[in-house]
Write an enzyme that holds these catalytic residues in place. Structure first.
Site, PDB file in Angstrom:
ATOM      1  N   ASN A 126      -3.750   1.905   8.761  1.00 18.81           N
ATOM      2  CA  ASN A 126      -3.500   1.422   7.244  1.00 18.81           C
ATOM      3  C   ASN A 126      -2.022   0.770   7.608  1.00 18.81           C
ATOM      4  OD1 ASN A 126      -2.684   1.816   4.239  1.00 18.81           O
ATOM      5  ND2 ASN A 126      -1.151   2.850   5.289  1.00 18.81           N
ATOM      6  N   TYR A 153       0.621 -13.543   7.405  1.00 19.32           N
ATOM      7  CA  TYR A 153      -0.019 -12.382   6.684  1.00 19.32           C
ATOM      8  C   TYR A 153      -1.472 -12.623   6.866  1.00 19.32           C
ATOM      9  CZ  TYR A 153      -1.308  -8.547   3.661  1.00 19.32           C
ATOM     10  OH  TYR A 153      -1.847  -7.335   3.236  1.00 19.32           O
TER      11      TYR A 153
HETATM   12  N1  LIG Z   1      -0.104  -3.283  -1.381  1.00 18.02           N
HETATM   13  C1  LIG Z   1      -0.838  -4.213  -1.778  1.00 18.02           C
HETATM   14  O1  LIG Z   1      -1.111  -4.906  -2.815  1.00 18.02           O
HETATM   15  C2  LIG Z   1      -2.156  -4.474  -0.312  1.00 18.02           C
HETATM   16  C3  LIG Z   1      -2.973  -5.361  -0.871  1.00 18.02           C
HETATM   17  C4  LIG Z   1      -3.840  -5.624   0.307  1.00 18.02           C
HETATM   18  C5  LIG Z   1      -3.570  -5.092   1.427  1.00 18.02           C
HETATM   19  N2  LIG Z   1      -2.642  -3.927   1.722  1.00 18.02           N
HETATM   20  C6  LIG Z   1      -2.383  -3.373   2.865  1.00 18.02           C
HETATM   21  O2  LIG Z   1      -2.440  -1.970   2.956  1.00 18.02           O
HETATM   22  C7  LIG Z   1      -1.633  -1.421   3.689  1.00 18.02           C
HETATM   23  C8  LIG Z   1      -0.571  -0.385   3.224  1.00 18.02           C
HETATM   24  O3  LIG Z   1       0.322  -1.252   2.352  1.00 18.02           O
HETATM   25  P1  LIG Z   1       1.263  -0.708   1.205  1.00 18.02           P
HETATM   26  O4  LIG Z   1       1.327  -1.644   0.273  1.00 18.02           O
HETATM   27  O5  LIG Z   1       0.962   0.727   1.079  1.00 18.02           O
HETATM   28  O6  LIG Z   1       2.462  -0.621   2.044  1.00 18.02           O
HETATM   29  P2  LIG Z   1       3.938   0.107   2.103  1.00 18.02           P
HETATM   30  O7  LIG Z   1       4.998  -1.060   2.369  1.00 18.02           O
HETATM   31  O8  LIG Z   1       4.043   0.465   0.711  1.00 18.02           O
HETATM   32  O9  LIG Z   1       3.788   1.132   3.208  1.00 18.02           O
HETATM   33  C9  LIG Z   1       3.613   0.846   4.412  1.00 18.02           C
HETATM   34  C10 LIG Z   1       3.841   2.149   5.314  1.00 18.02           C
HETATM   35  O10 LIG Z   1       3.603   1.865   6.803  1.00 18.02           O
HETATM   36  C11 LIG Z   1       4.779   2.118   7.425  1.00 18.02           C
HETATM   37  N3  LIG Z   1       4.981   1.193   8.623  1.00 18.02           N
HETATM   38  C12 LIG Z   1       5.250  -0.057   8.512  1.00 18.02           C
HETATM   39  N4  LIG Z   1       5.220  -0.411   9.950  1.00 18.02           N
HETATM   40  C13 LIG Z   1       4.964   0.387  10.794  1.00 18.02           C
HETATM   41  C14 LIG Z   1       4.925   0.691  12.121  1.00 18.02           C
HETATM   42  N5  LIG Z   1       5.260  -0.258  12.799  1.00 18.02           N
HETATM   43  N6  LIG Z   1       4.491   1.805  12.724  1.00 18.02           N
HETATM   44  C15 LIG Z   1       4.163   2.769  11.634  1.00 18.02           C
HETATM   45  N7  LIG Z   1       4.405   2.682  10.245  1.00 18.02           N
HETATM   46  C16 LIG Z   1       4.677   1.820   9.948  1.00 18.02           C
HETATM   47  C17 LIG Z   1       5.929   2.211   6.581  1.00 18.02           C
HETATM   48  O11 LIG Z   1       7.021   2.961   6.913  1.00 18.02           O
HETATM   49  C18 LIG Z   1       5.466   2.679   5.260  1.00 18.02           C
HETATM   50  O12 LIG Z   1       5.482   4.029   5.085  1.00 18.02           O
HETATM   51  C19 LIG Z   1      -1.236  -2.465   4.712  1.00 18.02           C
HETATM   52  O13 LIG Z   1      -1.898  -2.794   5.822  1.00 18.02           O
HETATM   53  C20 LIG Z   1      -1.270  -3.699   3.968  1.00 18.02           C
HETATM   54  O14 LIG Z   1      -1.169  -4.840   4.396  1.00 18.02           O
HETATM   55  C21 LIG Z   1      -1.787  -3.746   0.670  1.00 18.02           C
END
Ligand SMILES: NC(=O)c1ccc[n+]([C@@H]2O[C@H](COP(=O)([O-])OP(=O)(O)OC[C@H]3O[C@@H](n4cnc5c(N)ncnc54)[C@H](O)[C@@H]3O)[C@@H](O)[C@H]2O)c1
Length: 270
Positions: A89, A156
């Protein structure tokens, strides 16, 4: 409880979508390793699932570093004895720049976490899954991994297309080991990071234009899709991209339904 006593690693589980996934998998009976760059965040989530640390542990790892992912797998095996499920994730956003302004540093950071990080995590857990003759890997991709997303930048989009490629290739390569590899492709998830990034007004306008179901996804709704793909009910599913996007990939938002209704009324009036 669909995942009773299974062991699941969730990267980026310290907040947002990853936290939602951790909570749903724990509700379904899984033992959870919450992995995050931010140990405090991972600890908060793990101890809210199980303060005794018997069914949930926190691990600090930077998934873009191979040694960290190997330590992540080792610590999970030491705590729980097996790894049944890996949820890739953790991910980072793009450069907020047009193509000619994307720096090499930005490109390497986004590809390093979103693509290389998934490769490293898979490499770290596959031996344990092979040894037990079964495993489930669920990659958190994005609708930007299926079709370019105009609200993001090229790094991205490219990194999420890499997640789609990794998912399909690993599904094929690992099929004879009974390791299923699928992806969940969220549209907008309403996380604290998204709330900070875009005002309520901007979010509402985006939703009207792009989401037929009329709202962003809740983090737990991503967890529900992951929970299904990680369960025995999905044993015959591999190499798939499941969009959890409120219909965004149809290409039209809820505001265009009024246009459709008006057209039908006009046709009926004739
Ligand atoms: N939020 C959205 O609208 C959305 C939409 C489509 C896809 N996504 C995908 O869902 C996933 C989660 O997104 P989110 O919005 O919850 O993100 P977020 O930024 O709220 O949380 C991401 C978490 O990952 C951790 N992280 C970042 N880099 C890291 C690394 N190198 N090693 C370990 N941990 C790491 C951060 O500390 C954080 O706790 C991501 O892959 C994102 O691309 C999110």
């Amino acid at each position: 409880m669909e995942l009773k006593d299974k062991v699941a690693i969730i990267t980026g589980g310290g907040q947002g979508g990853g936290e939602g996934i951790a909570r749903v998998l724990a509700r379904e009976g899984a033992r959870i390793a919450v992995v995050d760059l931010n140990l405090d965040a991972a600890t908060r989530v793990a101890s809210s699932i199980d303060p005794d640390g018997k069914r949930a542990i926190a691990i600090r790892a930077d998934i873009s570093k191979r040694a960290d992912t190997e330590a992540m797998a080792r610590q999970t095996l030491e705590a729980f004895g097996t790894i049944d499920i890996l949820v890739n994730n953790a991910g980072v956003g793009g450069a907020s720049a047009l193509v000619c302004d994307v720096t090499e540093e930005n490109w390497d950071r986004v590809m390093g976490v979103n693509a290389k990080g998934i490769l490293f995590c898979c490499q770290a857990v596959i031996p344990a899954m092979k040894a037990q003759g079964k495993g489930k890997i669920v990659n958190i991709d994005s609708i930007a991994g299926i079709r370019m997303a105009y609200f993001s930048s090229v790094d991205y989009t490219a990194s999420k297309h890499a997640v789609t490629g990794l998912t399909q290739h690993l599904a094929w390569e690992l099929a004879d080991q009974r390791i299923n590899v699928n992806a969940v492709c969220p549209g907008g998830i309403l996380t604290p990071a998204i709330e900070a990034y875009a005002s309520a007004e901007k979010r509402e306008a985006l939703i009207r234009r792009t989401v037929p179901l009329g709202r962003f996804c809740k983090p737990e709704e991503i967890g529900e899709a992951v929970s299904f793909l990680a369960s025995d009910r999905a044993d015959m599913i591999t190499g798939q991209m499941l969009a959890v996007d409120g219909g965004t990939l149809t290409g039209y938002g809820e505001d265009l339904r009024a246009v459709l209704r008006q057209r039908l009324q006009e046709e009926q009036a004739h």
